[in-house]
Scaffold this active site. Structure first.
Site, short mmCIF file in Angstrom:
data_model
loop_
_atom_site.label_atom_id
_atom_site.label_comp_id
_atom_site.label_asym_id
_atom_site.label_seq_id
_atom_site.Cartn_x
_atom_site.Cartn_y
_atom_site.Cartn_z
N LYS A 89 0.44 3.17 -3.12
CA LYS A 89 -0.70 4.06 -3.32
C LYS A 89 -0.28 5.53 -3.30
O LYS A 89 -0.88 6.37 -3.96
CB LYS A 89 -1.75 3.82 -2.23
CG LYS A 89 -2.36 2.43 -2.25
CD LYS A 89 -3.24 2.20 -1.03
CE LYS A 89 -3.82 0.80 -0.99
NZ LYS A 89 -4.60 0.53 0.24
N VAL A 145 1.15 -3.63 3.96
CA VAL A 145 1.11 -4.95 4.61
C VAL A 145 2.35 -5.79 4.29
O VAL A 145 2.49 -6.89 4.82
CB VAL A 145 -0.18 -5.73 4.26
CG1 VAL A 145 -1.40 -5.00 4.77
CG2 VAL A 145 -0.27 -6.02 2.77
N TYR A 203 -4.11 3.13 7.67
CA TYR A 203 -5.37 2.41 7.75
C TYR A 203 -6.22 2.99 8.89
O TYR A 203 -6.23 4.21 9.10
CB TYR A 203 -5.13 0.90 7.91
CG TYR A 203 -4.17 0.33 6.90
CD1 TYR A 203 -4.29 0.63 5.54
CD2 TYR A 203 -3.14 -0.53 7.28
CE1 TYR A 203 -3.41 0.08 4.61
CE2 TYR A 203 -2.26 -1.07 6.34
CZ TYR A 203 -2.41 -0.75 5.02
OH TYR A 203 -1.55 -1.29 4.09
N SER A 249 0.80 -1.23 0.00
CA SER A 249 0.00 0.00 0.00
C SER A 249 0.83 1.28 0.00
O SER A 249 0.28 2.36 -0.23
CB SER A 249 -0.96 0.02 1.19
OG SER A 249 -2.06 -0.82 0.97
N TYR A 307 -3.45 -2.72 -10.45
CA TYR A 307 -3.33 -2.45 -9.01
C TYR A 307 -2.44 -3.49 -8.32
O TYR A 307 -1.56 -3.14 -7.53
CB TYR A 307 -4.72 -2.43 -8.39
CG TYR A 307 -4.73 -2.26 -6.88
CD1 TYR A 307 -4.40 -1.05 -6.30
CD2 TYR A 307 -5.06 -3.33 -6.06
CE1 TYR A 307 -4.40 -0.89 -4.92
CE2 TYR A 307 -5.06 -3.19 -4.68
CZ TYR A 307 -4.73 -1.97 -4.12
OH TYR A 307 -4.72 -1.83 -2.74
#
Length: 306
Positions: A68, A259, A241, A65, A190
């Site tokens: 992102k 993660v 998160y 992530s 993705y």
């Protein structure tokens, strides 16, 4: 305050080694379940071009992530303010892969760092690039000034084969008209983007533009200064998160977690830093990396809250 960063990182690495942190690796992605769980690395990159490291700071890992952040920066460069009509800027208070808010909010994700928001960003990139995952990777190459970073094909395949929940999120948003491209193509891009492999040192170097009002060392402008500041704000409020509030409380820096066990942090005007260790807590954040960044922020006095 003058800080010997090299010595501080060595001290933190030794302290973390004694913690015996709990947590488990991200076993819902089988390729990540095979990663040795007790590795640890940490690196600091300063805006004047210096890099300090300790532990396994040069060991590549799946950034997951954290990617992102780079995808969002690239999408902002191409889409500008129009992006915010499709994705919000508020904390979710729910797990990163949750669907529960999407129906109430008619397919508009709360922020670009939950999976739903990241899928919208990827959809934007799919409309702009023939190979969006390659575009993100080449953007990272530009940030680093070199091309050694790549996509771990095994992780990408493993993640794509186990992407049912992300597929559900994507189809749900498509039903509201907030995903424009083919769902399969968006998921392919993705999952490949999340499988970029980088080390702590590489991540710290690549993110320096967020510590320098949008410019990389040497003066190359990546984002306009207001957009860089806004990305830092989103990292602080949404980057960890549903533990973002706890991270702001403990560390006091904008962060983006993954993660794969990495946590990237920004000290505006001064440096970026990254810590990595694969064991995760219940929210999907590395226990050892979070402890290391908390120690660094306290010892170096770099909390944005003074």
């Amino acid at each position: 305050m003058s800080v010997d960063y090299a010595a501080l990182l060595q001290t933190i690495a030794a302290e973390v080694a004694e913690l015996a942190p709990d947590g488990e690796v991200a076993d819902y992605i089988p390729a990540l379940a095979r990663v040795a769980p007790d590795q640890f690395g940490i690196a600091v990159a300063t805006v004047d071009g210096r890099v300090y490291r300790a532990g396994a700071a040069d060991t590549p890992f799946s950034i997951q992530s954290i990617s992102k952040l780079f995808a969002l920066a690239l999408a902002l460069r191409r889409e500008g303010e129009a992006l915010w009509r499709r994705v919000g800027r508020e904390p979710s208070g729910t797990p990163f892969n949750s669907l529960v808010l999407l129906e109430r909010e008619r397919g508009i994700p709360r922020n670009p760092f939950v999976n739903a928001g990241a899928l919208v960003v990827t959809d934007v990139l799919c409309q702009r690039f023939l190979q969006p995952e390659r575009a993100v990777l080449e953007f990272v190459h530009r940030l680093l000034g070199r091309t050694g970073v790549g996509i771990d094909a095994d992780v990408a395949r493993s993640e794509r084969r186990h992407s049912d929940r992300n597929a559900a999120i994507a189809h749900f948003m498509r039903s509201f008209g907030n995903l424009h491209g083919d769902v399969g193509a968006v998921l392919d891009a993705y999952c490949a983007q999340c499988a970029i492999a980088m080390s702590c040192a590489e991540l710290a170097e690549a993110a320096l533009f967020l510590a320098a009002d949008g410019c990389q060392p040497g003066g190359a402008r990546i984002l306009e200064a207001p957009d860089a500041r806004r990305l830092n704000a989103l990292m602080l409020t949404c980057g960890a998160y549903d533990a973002a509030g706890d991270f702001a409380f403990r560390i006091g820096l904008p962060t983006k977690t993954g993660v794969g066990g990495g946590i990237l942090a920004i000290v505006p005007g001064r440096m970026s830093l990254c810590a990595w260790s694969p064991r995760l807590d219940a929210t999907g954040n590395s226990t050892a990396a979070a402890a290391a960044l908390e120690r660094f922020a306290a010892a170096a006095g770099v909390s944005i809250f003074g």
